[in-house]
Write a protein that holds these residues in place. Structure first.
Motif, PDB file in Angstrom:
ATOM      1  N   LEU A   1     -15.017  -1.679  -6.550  1.00 31.81           N
ATOM      2  CA  LEU A   1     -13.776  -1.092  -6.035  1.00 31.81           C
ATOM      3  C   LEU A   1     -12.570  -1.689  -6.757  1.00 31.81           C
ATOM      4  O   LEU A   1     -12.549  -2.886  -7.053  1.00 31.81           O
TER       5      LEU A   1
ATOM      6  N   ALA B   1      -9.085  -1.915   2.343  1.00 34.90           N
ATOM      7  CA  ALA B   1     -10.280  -1.917   3.190  1.00 34.90           C
ATOM      8  C   ALA B   1     -10.339  -3.188   4.042  1.00 34.90           C
ATOM      9  O   ALA B   1     -10.623  -3.133   5.249  1.00 34.90           O
TER      10      ALA B   1
ATOM     11  N   PHE C   1       0.811  -1.220   0.000  1.00 32.80           N
ATOM     12  CA  PHE C   1       0.000   0.000   0.000  1.00 32.80           C
ATOM     13  C   PHE C   1       0.840   1.264   0.000  1.00 32.80           C
ATOM     14  O   PHE C   1       0.327   2.352   0.095  1.00 32.80           O
TER      15      PHE C   1
ATOM     16  N   LYS D   1     -13.751   9.214  -1.261  1.00 33.59           N
ATOM     17  CA  LYS D   1     -13.071   8.107  -0.582  1.00 33.59           C
ATOM     18  C   LYS D   1     -13.671   6.749  -0.964  1.00 33.59           C
ATOM     19  O   LYS D   1     -13.727   5.837  -0.160  1.00 33.59           O
ATOM     20  N   TYR D   2     -14.165   6.645  -2.181  1.00 34.10           N
ATOM     21  CA  TYR D   2     -14.781   5.438  -2.743  1.00 34.10           C
ATOM     22  C   TYR D   2     -16.088   5.072  -2.039  1.00 34.10           C
ATOM     23  O   TYR D   2     -16.615   3.986  -2.238  1.00 34.10           O
TER      24      TYR D   2
ATOM     25  N   VAL E   1      -7.898  -1.264  -3.465  1.00 38.77           N
ATOM     26  CA  VAL E   1      -8.761  -0.595  -2.491  1.00 38.77           C
ATOM     27  C   VAL E   1      -9.494  -1.642  -1.645  1.00 38.77           C
ATOM     28  O   VAL E   1      -9.614  -1.503  -0.426  1.00 38.77           O
ATOM     29  N   GLN E   2      -9.959  -2.720  -2.286  1.00 41.82           N
ATOM     30  CA  GLN E   2     -10.570  -3.817  -1.527  1.00 41.82           C
ATOM     31  C   GLN E   2      -9.579  -4.387  -0.512  1.00 41.82           C
ATOM     32  O   GLN E   2      -9.930  -4.641   0.636  1.00 41.82           O
TER      33      GLN E   2
ATOM     34  N   VAL F   1      -4.898   4.785   0.986  1.00 41.44           N
ATOM     35  CA  VAL F   1      -5.286   4.142  -0.270  1.00 41.44           C
ATOM     36  C   VAL F   1      -6.727   4.529  -0.617  1.00 41.44           C
ATOM     37  O   VAL F   1      -7.046   4.793  -1.779  1.00 41.44           O
ATOM     38  N   LEU F   2      -7.576   4.583   0.393  1.00 38.74           N
ATOM     39  CA  LEU F   2      -8.970   4.954   0.164  1.00 38.74           C
ATOM     40  C   LEU F   2      -9.135   6.457  -0.089  1.00 38.74           C
ATOM     41  O   LEU F   2     -10.171   6.888  -0.569  1.00 38.74           O
TER      42      LEU F   2
ATOM     43  N   ALA G   1     -11.193   8.620  -5.116  1.00 41.26           N
ATOM     44  CA  ALA G   1     -10.502   8.781  -3.831  1.00 41.26           C
ATOM     45  C   ALA G   1     -10.549  10.237  -3.380  1.00 41.26           C
ATOM     46  O   ALA G   1     -10.774  10.529  -2.208  1.00 41.26           O
TER      47      ALA G   1
ATOM     48  N   HIS H   1      -0.045   4.010  -4.375  1.00 45.91           N
ATOM     49  CA  HIS H   1      -1.334   3.560  -3.832  1.00 45.91           C
ATOM     50  C   HIS H   1      -1.759   4.392  -2.633  1.00 45.91           C
ATOM     51  O   HIS H   1      -2.940   4.668  -2.444  1.00 45.91           O
ATOM     52  N   SER H   2      -0.789   4.806  -1.819  1.00 43.79           N
ATOM     53  CA  SER H   2      -1.105   5.588  -0.618  1.00 43.79           C
ATOM     54  C   SER H   2      -0.953   7.085  -0.847  1.00 43.79           C
ATOM     55  O   SER H   2      -0.933   7.864   0.093  1.00 43.79           O
TER      56      SER H   2
END
Length: 189
Positions: free
Chosen positions: A135, A143, A56, A126-127, A139-140, A179-180, A122, A60-61
């Motif tokens: 997703l 989460a 992440f 935030k999805y 992201v899955q 990430v989200l 995002a 991604h982050s």
């Protein structure tokens, strides 16, 4: 060229499974180097493989867990174009653009935000408007790592462990929330 790419893939997947390899891969659980950081080459003929510590981390982050000095040049350039500098970035000081809607950004600013790992979903929500099945896989995974299940996500339920202030989250939880699309300012609102 194809042989080099194949060798990079093979060595990068092997490096993390070697307990100690003189500067390559994860040395121990206290190793906090960013994922994309490359280990020093043993010789000029050695092909450097990226260290894959935290899936992440990095783009991604949104590079939120990186210090300015560690960020790739193109990411620093994008961050500068959006109004960040070393002092602002490293202190996590909010700036005006943080309050903009994605649609208020120019196409150029959206491109810079994308270079830093942001997507419209995002940035905007935030999805939260997405069903689990829609997703992105990463992201899955983020989460799930903080306690969400598909049912919880689809029913807008949050894991109890996440019902805390930003500062109470672990480093891993913060990175997953990056990430989200969450940062301290959006989390604590």
């Amino acid at each position: 060229m194809a042989a080099t790419i194949l060798l990079n893939k093979i060595t990068s997947s092997m490096v993390d499974h070697i307990p100690c390899c003189h500067g390559f891969g994860k040395q121990n659980d206290n190793d906090t180097r960013p994922q994309e950081e490359s280990a020093p080459a043993a010789s000029s003929n050695f092909i450097q493989a990226p260290i894959k510590r935290n899936k992440f981390s990095g783009k991604h982050s949104k590079y939120e867990d990186w210090k300015w000095a560690s960020m790739p040049g193109n990411v620093k350039k994008a961050a500068r174009a959006l109004g960040y500098d070393k002092e602002i970035w490293d202190s996590k000081t909010p700036i005006d653009i943080d309050d903009y809607s994605w649609h208020d950004l120019t196409e150029e600013q959206q491109g810079y935000a994308e270079t830093m790992g942001w997507t419209e979903a995002a940035w905007e929500n935030k999805y939260e408007d997405y069903d689990w099945a829609d997703l992105p896989k990463i992201v899955q995974e983020a989460a799930t790592s903080v306690g969400f299940t598909q049912t919880m996500w689809d029913e807008d339920e949050w894991p109890e462990a996440m019902d805390v202030e930003w500062e109470e989250l672990s480093k891993a939880q913060k990175t997953a929330m990056h990430v989200l699309g969450y940062v301290k300012e959006t989390w604590d609102k």
